[in-house]
Design a protein around this motif. Structure first.
Motif, PDB file in Angstrom:
ATOM      1  N   LYS A   1      -3.566   4.392  -1.548  1.00  0.00           N
ATOM      2  CA  LYS A   1      -4.485   4.949  -0.553  1.00  0.00           C
ATOM      3  C   LYS A   1      -5.179   6.186  -1.125  1.00  0.00           C
ATOM      4  O   LYS A   1      -4.501   6.976  -1.787  1.00  0.00           O
ATOM      5  CB  LYS A   1      -3.713   5.361   0.703  1.00  0.00           C
ATOM      6  CG  LYS A   1      -3.237   4.213   1.541  1.00  0.00           C
ATOM      7  CD  LYS A   1      -2.605   4.685   2.831  1.00  0.00           C
ATOM      8  CE  LYS A   1      -1.115   4.847   2.707  1.00  0.00           C
ATOM      9  NZ  LYS A   1      -0.397   5.116   3.958  1.00  0.00           N
ATOM     10  N   PRO A   2      -6.432   6.473  -0.899  1.00  0.00           N
ATOM     11  CA  PRO A   2      -7.382   5.577  -0.245  1.00  0.00           C
ATOM     12  C   PRO A   2      -7.893   4.510  -1.217  1.00  0.00           C
ATOM     13  O   PRO A   2      -7.918   4.732  -2.422  1.00  0.00           O
ATOM     14  CB  PRO A   2      -8.517   6.522   0.177  1.00  0.00           C
ATOM     15  CG  PRO A   2      -8.478   7.632  -0.819  1.00  0.00           C
ATOM     16  CD  PRO A   2      -7.055   7.769  -1.257  1.00  0.00           C
ATOM     17  N   ILE A   3      -8.317   3.379  -0.642  1.00  0.00           N
ATOM     18  CA  ILE A   3      -8.737   2.244  -1.469  1.00  0.00           C
ATOM     19  C   ILE A   3     -10.266   2.229  -1.570  1.00  0.00           C
ATOM     20  O   ILE A   3     -10.947   2.497  -0.579  1.00  0.00           O
ATOM     21  CB  ILE A   3      -8.264   0.910  -0.847  1.00  0.00           C
ATOM     22  CG1 ILE A   3      -6.785   1.010  -0.427  1.00  0.00           C
ATOM     23  CG2 ILE A   3      -8.466  -0.259  -1.801  1.00  0.00           C
ATOM     24  CD1 ILE A   3      -6.337  -0.090   0.525  1.00  0.00           C
ATOM     25  N   ASP A   4     -10.760   1.876  -2.744  1.00  0.00           N
ATOM     26  CA  ASP A   4     -12.206   1.725  -2.913  1.00  0.00           C
ATOM     27  C   ASP A   4     -12.660   0.495  -2.112  1.00  0.00           C
ATOM     28  O   ASP A   4     -12.038  -0.565  -2.226  1.00  0.00           O
ATOM     29  CB  ASP A   4     -12.525   1.525  -4.410  1.00  0.00           C
ATOM     30  CG  ASP A   4     -14.007   1.341  -4.631  1.00  0.00           C
ATOM     31  OD1 ASP A   4     -14.720   2.336  -4.548  1.00  0.00           O
ATOM     32  OD2 ASP A   4     -14.442   0.191  -4.862  1.00  0.00           O
TER      33      ASP A   4
ATOM     34  N   ILE B   1       0.853  -1.194   0.000  1.00  0.00           N
ATOM     35  CA  ILE B   1       0.000   0.000   0.000  1.00  0.00           C
ATOM     36  C   ILE B   1       0.888   1.243   0.000  1.00  0.00           C
ATOM     37  O   ILE B   1       1.928   1.259   0.652  1.00  0.00           O
ATOM     38  CB  ILE B   1      -1.010   0.061   1.176  1.00  0.00           C
ATOM     39  CG1 ILE B   1      -0.414  -0.503   2.473  1.00  0.00           C
ATOM     40  CG2 ILE B   1      -2.277  -0.649   0.839  1.00  0.00           C
ATOM     41  CD1 ILE B   1      -1.353  -0.435   3.655  1.00  0.00           C
TER      42      ILE B   1
END
Lengths: 446, 235
Positions: free
Chosen positions: A106-109, A83
């Motif tokens: 980041k940010p992750i769905d 990440i």
């Protein structure tokens, strides 16, 4: 696998990322742990088992990609997902090269994260399953699983053991039913090709045109009825072992085609132009006298020399009577279990009868005789009345040493077997009725 | 005739006092009036009843509108909770969410909201549910429909990502209310200690996009319901 059994470790120096990811996975039911730097992560990895590790690329002390290398050293099967706050092609490529399962920014769905973890879990389960299956395959075919006590069979197993780890072509010779395929399977199972397919082809059971398609496969429309493209056995055996059973029955044309493939490891499907490269080991078996077939002109000499690199001869069962009792006991146990019958062994009389039988069908005949006996015997011991065989005097008697004596004994045996039906006995002996009559008269068999 | 009229008057008076008494008890329970607001006569007449009601009051769920949420939406949520879990609810005055705004993401941090909700948990409330129409996030994810304290007291849910208009579809109030109710029960379930459920029909089944919420029902599956009921029975 239960979700509670799957451990996810989150390695990130930002507490908010660690906490939010931990919470997300906890709500999903996973076992979750977190570490704030590389040292903490390595300590946690040593202490317990983790299946998936989420790794921040930028960590204090040690780079995430470097930590991934260390993790793979601890356990190469751990799935690592990198990440990062900023997408960078370089780091993505670097981490994927080092064995990362995926790389996320980041940010992750949330939907993507859910699918990512589901896929990682599936991958992990398949890896574990694969390791377990490989262990099972290794355990499956051990040489001590061949039941024998005779010195002849010990010699056979010794030869098989010797040749198994090599890539040498093996020819297994012996009468029908002696267990040629079993030895071939053992050679495959103890070779480095054991995790690849073992592909048997019964060369004696098919017409020439069908056998050709069976070996080489065909393209769609290659001939009437070829509605789909089909892979042949040669292609299917890629990486593994091709077992040519009854190789003596292959036609001259197919022998030529096979020879070319064995030499070049290349072929084309019927009706196709594309050259297909294959890599397989050949183990073949025959009960025919191939040398005689070469003289007769029904077997190619070059094909023979290509196959006859390392020969293993399996003696017929009658020549190794020491193997009959352990084999018989093994089959009784096997069929009693499969038929759920309370049969614990074989009576002395029945065993004596088994030992004295000629066994022209070898181990296959013995197995079938025991199977039939187990069907009709209520138990606890198999009796001689249960056995579908007739006793033939063994060649212990000095009279049987001459050819005439053997012929007489054999005609007597066939006559008894056919209930003295002259036509049937003549057909079995492959002589005409007049000759049989004259021999019966000559030996006083009536 | 006058005798009948007299009896009817007495009955009317009795019923109106009864209605007044019930309203009063309810207002006191909701803290919209206190006993000090009552006249001496009222206190004398009803003090015993009111006192008993206050003392026997069951724990309730506090619903907090965050920024502005239409009253009818909140009332429907109240009814849904009462119908499904048979728990009393209380709607508090709205809470301004400026404290949770993250200007870099132009979204509201749901974890920060949860912390504030816990600080304002009213006396007697055993859960506090924040309802909003702003876009919520947690640091690692692009957005969340809601967040809850696992086995805790606070939960927050937003209808922002549930609105069809966000996806270029016509507004559908009924669908929005359904989605909100389902996610409210989902987050409430987490506060009772429930994890995501594998049953596709259970409200505790995880949903990561709006249409996925539509696939599940607004009720708990048998085992999740049993779990929640066993906790409520102890209250």
């Amino acid at each position: 696998m239960n979700k509670k059994d799957i451990g996810i470790l989150i390695v990130d120096d930002e507490p908010s990322v660690r906490n939010s990811l931990s919470k997300w996975f906890e709500e999903d039911g996973y076992r979750v742990g977190s570490a704030n730097d590389a040292a903490d992560a390595q300590r946690k990895l040593q202490e317990g088992r983790w299946d998936i590790v989420f790794l921040d690329i930028k960590l204090p002390g040690m780079d995430g990609v470097e930590l991934q290398k260390r993790i793979k050293e601890i356990d190469p099967h751990i799935i690592t997902i990198m990440i990062t706050a900023y997408a960078s092609v370089d780091t993505a490529v670097r981490s994927l090269k080092e064995g990362a399962f995926d790389y996320v920014t980041k940010p992750i769905d949330p939907d993507y994260l859910t699918h990512l973890v589901n896929n990682a879990v599936r991958q992990q389960q398949l890896t574990i399953e694969n390791i377990q299956l490989r262990e099972q395959i290794t355990k499956l075919h051990k040489f001590d699983e061949i039941i024998c006590e005779s010195s002849q069979m010990e010699k056979v197993l010794e030869l098989a053991k010797m040749v198994a780890p090599t890539d040498t072509t093996v020819m297994i010779r012996g009468e029908s039913g002696v267990g040629k395929e079993l030895v071939a399977r053992l050679i495959h199972a103890n070779s480095k090709r054991r995790y690849f397919p073992f592909v048997p082809v019964n060369c004696g059971g098919m017409a020439e045109s069908l056998l050709e398609s069976e070996f080489f496969g065909h393209e769609k429309g290659a001939f009437t009825g070829a509605e789909y493209q089909r892979k042949g056995k040669l292609e299917m055996a890629d990486g593994g072992t091709l077992f040519l059973d009854e190789v003596g029955n292959v036609s001259m044309k197919t022998q030529m085609d096979l020879l070319r493939t064995l030499e070049t490891k290349q072929f084309t499907r019927l009706g196709g132009n594309k050259v297909i490269n294959v890599d397989f080991r050949v183990v073949c078996a025959t009960n025919k006298n191939l040398e005689f077939a070469i003289e007769e002109g029904t077997f190619r000499e070059d094909f023979y020399y290509r196959l006859n690199v390392f020969t293993i001869f399996i003696p017929p069962l009658r020549e190794r009577p020491a193997d009959i009792p352990p084999l018989a006991e093994h089959f009784v146990q096997k069929y009693a279990i499969s038929m759920n019958k309370n049969i614990t062994g074989i009576s002395d009389e029945a065993m004596e009868m088994l030992k004295r039988h000629h066994w022209p069908g070898n181990v296959r005949e013995l197995a079938n005789a025991i199977e039939r006996a187990v069907v009709i015997e209520p138990g606890p011991l198999l009796r001689k009345e249960d056995l579908p065989i007739q006793i033939v005097q063994k060649s212990e008697s000095p009279q049987l040493e001459s050819l005439e004596a053997v012929e007489k004994a054999h005609i007597q045996y066939i006559l008894e077997k056919t209930d003295r039906n002259i036509s049937q006995a003549a057909r079995t002996l492959k002589i005409d009725r007049v000759t049989l009559y004259s021999k019966i008269k000559k030996y006083g068999l009536k | 005739m006058s005798k009948v009229r007299g009896i009817l008057k007495q009955i009317g008076s009795f019923l109106s006092r009864l209605r007044f008494e019930r309203q009063l008890v309810r207002r006191i329970q909701r803290r919209t009036v206190t006993q000090e607001h009552l006249t001496d006569a009222d206190s004398l007449v009803f003090s015993q009843t009111v006192q008993e009601s206050i003392e026997s009051r069951k724990p309730f769920i506090s619903i907090v509108p965050l920024n502005t949420v239409p009253d009818d939406v909140l009332q429907r949520l109240e009814r849904a909770i009462s119908r499904t879990l048979d728990i009393e609810t209380e709607i508090t005055p709205p809470l301004d969410l400026a404290f949770a705004f993250d200007s870099s993401r132009n979204q509201y941090n749901s974890t920060v909201i949860l912390t504030r909700l816990l600080e304002i948990l009213p006396d007697g409330a055993f859960k506090i549910l924040g309802v909003t129409n702003v876009d919520l996030f947690i640091p690692i994810l692009t957005f969340v429909f809601g967040e809850a304290q696992l086995n805790g007291a606070a939960a927050v849910v937003s209808m922002y990502r549930m609105e069809n208009e966000l996806y270029g579809l016509p507004r559908d109030e009924r669908n929005l209310q359904d989605r909100l109710t389902k996610e409210l029960f989902h987050e409430l379930g987490h506060t009772f200690g429930l994890l995501h459920c594998d049953d596709y029909d259970c409200v505790m089944h995880a949903s990561t996009y709006a249409e996925e919420i539509d696939l599940k029902s607004d009720s708990f599956c048998a085992s999740c319901y049993e779990w929640v009921s066993s906790i409520l029975a102890d209250k």
